[in-house]
Write an enzyme that holds these catalytic residues in place. Structure first.
Site, mmCIF file in Angstrom:
data_model
loop_
_atom_site.group_PDB
_atom_site.id
_atom_site.type_symbol
_atom_site.label_atom_id
_atom_site.label_comp_id
_atom_site.label_asym_id
_atom_site.label_seq_id
_atom_site.Cartn_x
_atom_site.Cartn_y
_atom_site.Cartn_z
ATOM 1 N N PHE A 1 40.881 26.086 6.222
ATOM 2 C CA PHE A 1 39.621 26.302 6.435
ATOM 3 C C PHE A 1 38.730 25.321 7.456
ATOM 4 O O PHE A 1 37.874 25.733 7.890
ATOM 5 C CB PHE A 1 38.749 25.939 4.997
ATOM 6 C CG PHE A 1 38.267 24.575 4.593
ATOM 7 C CD1 PHE A 1 39.515 23.792 4.182
ATOM 8 C CD2 PHE A 1 37.282 24.118 4.952
ATOM 9 C CE1 PHE A 1 39.152 22.407 3.982
ATOM 10 C CE2 PHE A 1 37.087 22.607 4.846
ATOM 11 C CZ PHE A 1 37.941 21.755 4.174
ATOM 12 N N LYS A 2 39.721 24.379 7.789
ATOM 13 C CA LYS A 2 39.001 23.545 8.955
ATOM 14 C C LYS A 2 38.939 24.239 10.288
ATOM 15 O O LYS A 2 38.170 23.869 11.064
ATOM 16 C CB LYS A 2 40.040 22.232 8.786
ATOM 17 C CG LYS A 2 39.891 21.299 7.796
ATOM 18 C CD LYS A 2 40.581 20.133 8.028
ATOM 19 C CE LYS A 2 40.166 19.120 6.856
ATOM 20 N NZ LYS A 2 40.888 19.480 5.475
ATOM 21 N N ASP A 3 39.688 25.299 10.378
ATOM 22 C CA ASP A 3 39.465 26.324 11.466
ATOM 23 C C ASP A 3 37.940 26.272 11.760
ATOM 24 O O ASP A 3 37.690 26.430 13.133
ATOM 25 C CB ASP A 3 40.020 27.513 11.329
ATOM 26 C CG ASP A 3 41.709 27.438 11.577
ATOM 27 O OD1 ASP A 3 42.058 26.576 12.648
ATOM 28 O OD2 ASP A 3 42.649 28.079 11.154
#
Ligand SMILES: *Cc1c(COP(=O)(O)O)cnc(C)c1O
Length: 437
Positions: free
Chosen positions: A110-112
């Site tokens: 999710f850090k994308d």
């Protein structure tokens, strides 16, 4: 929109940091986290008709006030649309239990989302050729570095230097850090993650490096934190089509992700409750029981992206609930789970639904199920924060099955690793000084 430092809450009325400065500085000069001076709920009509809007339009409206006109609207729309260039499917796992899959981006975590948004904002702020190159320095224990490297790849005027502990990240993670080239350099540190982190901190405080224009891209940066609101809106929109209002269960480490969800709630998004699920690093669950906040050293677990003993964003969550324990308690629950419970949950989900959850998602699932035991009849969403392939050994061993390697990963496995070995701070400093002349 102006930001102030949470180390000095009295400065709220005199908030004077622009979005641009907050993004470039990362942390306030007094080492506090930046917080917006004002939060204006979104138009009621928009919220009531959320199902009529596409992802890009929702994201633009959600983020606009926080950027405060410092990026022109057409440019901001472009940034938002490039940030959300992949899907956020809501996968029904059981009756009233959904997995929100946040791992369909380039590095499958999710850090994308935060990294892509921040990279594009920095790129915009740095677009004029007369600006000096900005150097993003980041220490990683695995996922953050890959997302930052991929998000910043090819952004002009920005160089990224990633420090990672040699031999301590998975093969896939190492490939994600070391094979991109262009404006991304990987420094392979002879040491552990804490050594990388210490070197980065020392560099930020080193006056001799002032001319290097260093900035950080860790989760406390407002440009990484705030865009995480987008997918809470996207998921709530999908459930609204079925007339349901969700409980969100978020596997939490530094508590940035769940804090973005709470910000979405403050903007008017109908959300029934938040569950922050942790592994045995239980500083926040203990705080919710005792009212005492006692940070401690982190312990290693199979959900290692959440091995955090002093979650930096918790102060933002308290601020969002006006530092009122009763307000917080009414809307926010936090529970801790062991590795054994996590593995049992992974197996149960797989046996029951043939759904493969990664260890982090499974912790979220556990938090959700416990909440639903106490409050039956609710619709829950747990966040699947990474693709199971990123924790290949744990997942395959626990479920006794093989995982298909997705395209994003296949494409890097054969690429050539390139890194610069360093073993102490002086070598980092020499590298930065040489690089900036
Ligand atoms: C970073 C990370 C988390 C924790 O998110 P926070 O915002 O720090 O709470 C959870 N799962 C995965 C896979 C992560 O990479």
């Amino acid at each position: 929109m102006k930001y102030y430092s949470l180390n000095n809450p009295e400065s709220k009325d005199a908030a004077n940091t622009s979005f641009r400065e907050a993004v470039i500085n990362g942390l306030a000069p007094d080492r506090g986290l930046y917080f917006p001076e004002k939060i204006t709920p979104l138009d009621k009509d928009f919220i009531e008709h959320l199902e009529l809007y596409e992802n890009d339009e929702i994201a633009f409206r959600v983020i606009q006030q926080f950027v405060g006109g410092e990026i022109p609207d057409d440019e901001l729309r472009k940034i938002v649309s490039e940030t959300l260039s992949f899907d956020f499917p809501l996968n029904k796992v059981e009756e009233d239990v959904y997995a929100l899959e946040l791992y369909h981006g380039p590095t499958m975590a999710f850090k994308d989302v935060g990294a892509r948004f921040m990279a594009r904002c920095l790129g915009y702020f740095n677009k004029d050729k007369d600006q000096e190159t900005v150097r993003v320095l980041v220490a990683t224990s695995g996922d953050t570095g890959g997302a930052v490297a991929s998000g910043f790849l090819g952004v002009e005027g920005v160089e990224v230097i990633i420090l990672y502990p040699s031999g301590k990240v998975s093969d896939i993670q190492e490939k994600q850090l070391t094979t991109l080239g262009q404006n991304i350099t990987a420094l392979e540190v002879d040491g552990v993650f804490d050594d990388c982190q210490d070197m980065v901190k020392t560099a930020f405080l080193d006056p001799e490096l002032n001319a290097c224009n260093l900035t950080s891209a860790n989760s406390i940066n407002v440009a990484r934190w705030l865009p995480q609101m987008f997918y809470f809106f996207i998921a709530a929109r999908e459930l609204k089509k079925q007339g349901k209002e969700p409980v969100f269960a978020v596997p939490s480490g530094n508590f940035g992700n769940i804090c973005a969800g709470i910000m979405a709630y403050r903007l008017g998004l109908p959300i029934k409750h938040f569950v922050a699920a942790t592994n045995i690093n239980r500083t926040v669950p203990d705080f919710m029981n005792s009212g005492k906040y006692e940070p401690r050293p982190s312990k290693a677990t199979i959900s290692n992206a959440m091995d955090v003993g002093n979650p930096s964003n918790f102060i933002r969550i308290q601020t969002l609930f006006e530092n009122d324990f009763d307000l917080l308690k009414a809307m926010f629950t936090s529970e801790s789970y062991t590795d054994e419970e996590t593995r049992t949950a992974m197996k149960a989900i797989y046996d029951r639904s043939e759904y493969i959850a990664d260890p982090h998602g499974a912790v979220g699932y556990l938090g959700l199920k416990d909440y639903q035991k106490n409050v039956p009849g609710t619709t829950g969403v747990f966040l699947e924060t990474a693709h199971p392939v990123k924790f290949l050994d744990t997942v395959e061993e626990t479920l006794n099955t093989k995982i298909t390697i997705p395209e994003q990963i296949v494409s890097i496995i054969d690429k050539q690793k390139k890194s610069v070995l360093i073993s102490n701070y002086d070598q980092l400093k020499t590298f930065l000084l040489k690089d900036s002349h």
